[in-house]
Design a protein around this motif. Structure first.
Motif, short mmCIF file in Angstrom:
data_model
loop_
_atom_site.label_atom_id
_atom_site.label_comp_id
_atom_site.label_asym_id
_atom_site.label_seq_id
_atom_site.Cartn_x
_atom_site.Cartn_y
_atom_site.Cartn_z
N GLU A 4 72.42 22.19 -25.65
CA GLU A 4 72.08 20.84 -25.20
C GLU A 4 71.46 20.88 -23.81
O GLU A 4 72.00 21.49 -22.88
N CYS A 39 69.88 17.77 -22.46
CA CYS A 39 69.60 16.41 -22.00
C CYS A 39 69.95 16.17 -20.53
O CYS A 39 69.16 15.56 -19.80
N LEU A 65 79.36 15.04 -24.03
CA LEU A 65 78.72 16.18 -24.69
C LEU A 65 79.64 17.39 -24.71
O LEU A 65 79.59 18.20 -25.64
N TYR A 72 79.51 22.12 -28.46
CA TYR A 72 78.49 23.04 -27.95
C TYR A 72 79.13 24.27 -27.31
O TYR A 72 80.22 24.19 -26.73
N ILE A 88 75.71 24.11 -22.39
CA ILE A 88 75.01 22.88 -22.01
C ILE A 88 74.31 23.13 -20.69
O ILE A 88 74.93 23.62 -19.73
N VAL A 101 69.87 15.23 -26.57
CA VAL A 101 70.37 14.05 -27.27
C VAL A 101 69.49 12.85 -26.94
O VAL A 101 69.04 12.67 -25.81
N SER A 120 68.58 16.10 -30.40
CA SER A 120 69.71 16.89 -30.91
C SER A 120 70.23 16.34 -32.23
O SER A 120 70.55 17.10 -33.15
N LEU A 165 77.87 13.19 -30.76
CA LEU A 165 76.50 12.96 -30.29
C LEU A 165 76.16 11.48 -30.28
O LEU A 165 75.50 10.99 -29.36
#
Length: 304
Positions: free
Chosen positions: A11, A13, A37, A42, A45, A236, A254, A275
């Motif tokens: 991820e 974002c 998140l 995950y 990140i 995301v 995502s 998410l």
């Protein structure tokens, strides 16, 4: 179809998704999104970049964001990543306890000049020096921006991408990221470039970073998966874009990647419900459009 059984979704974002948004995002919103998140499953990140606030005002509070989210990320088993453009950024990231650092060099000379005001060769020399100075303190990965197309019309040769990937691996990088920085790729181009790279180094060595400017990111993801590639970055809500590349749109979303992989029976370990909660936080606190197909379709434990 030749599909991997498991794909690692990474991820981005909080860094790539947020960096290009004009209105400053409230600190509490950034922290809330990252914490949400962190619960999604995950492994990694990318939570910020350590850059000059004059260049990227949205990242001015990066140190504080890391401090406020580090414990939640660690408790959920999430490794943190951050983008660094120079030695000062590396020093700050190491002091903050970031697990791995992304250093970006554009294959395109014109884009590298626009992005960091250096030629690719100058950036390569700096990266070599940074590895020598900090390589025993933190894990580095090399990101090759504009590897699948240049927004300034410069030709991107497969041979040049191979040379730059070799440079990263010889310095000790375990992974090289192949970035379609402005979403210019198509499945044929992805297959052509990645066939050469996978033949030389194998699929485990590469991370794909795809943008959806022309609506081809999912198709490009599938083309890469056919070659055994199994690590993909996404954001995301489909947020993102390069501030120094004209026409750059958001990352592949995502939730759209997750939906495609789930429908095809490919495991990710990422929760669609989690998410969707992150999407709702972004809708409430970030002044940017959510552009994904799947946003809002998921409800708790139910797809409608």
């Amino acid at each position: 179809m030749n599909l991997p059984k498991f794909v690692e979704m990474i991820e981005v974002c909080p860094r790539d998704g947020f960096q290009n948004i004009h209105d400053l995002i409230p600190f509490d919103t950034k922290v809330a999104v990252i914490k949400q998140l962190a619960t999604a499953g995950y492994q990694r990140i990318e939570i910020c970049s350590f850059v000059s606030p004059k260049a990227i005002p949205q990242m001015a509070d990066a140190v504080e964001v890391v401090a406020s989210t580090r414990d939640v990320l660690k408790s959920n088993g999430v490794k943190t990543a951050a983008l660094v453009p120079n030695a000062r950024g590396v020093e700050t990231a190491v002091a903050c306890g970031i697990d791995e650092l992304t250093y970006v060099i554009s294959v395109s000379e014109k884009h590298n000049m626009a992005n960091v005001k250096r030629t690719p060769e100058e950036s390569m020399e700096e990266f070599k020096a940074l590895i020598g100075r900090y390589g025993d303190k933190v894990r580095f990965r090399l990101s090759l921006a504009t590897a699948l197309g240049c927004p300034f019309g410069e030709e991107i040769r497969t041979e040049r991408v191979l040379e730059m990937a070799k440079f990263g691996f010889e310095l000790g990088c375990e992974e090289v990221m192949i970035a379609d920085t402005v979403g210019m790729a198509n499945p044929v181009r992805v297959s052509s470039l990645m066939t050469a790279l996978v033949h030389a180094y194998g699929p485990d060595k590469f991370i794909m970073h795809l943008h959806d400017t022309r609506g081809l990111a999912l198709a490009n993801t599938l083309a890469a998966m056919q070659l055994g590639l199994h690590k993909f970055e996404s954001a995301v809500g489909g947020l993102g874009g390069c501030p120094f590349a004209p026409g750059a749109a958001g990352n592949v979303a995502s939730e759209d990647v997750l939906n495609m992989l789930t429908e095809m029976g490919v495991e990710t370990g990422v929760s669609a419900d989690a998410l969707n909660e992150a999407v709702m936080l972004i809708r409430e606190g970030v002044h940017a459009p959510i552009v994904s197909h799947m946003a809002g379709l998921y409800k708790k434990s139910t797809c409608v």
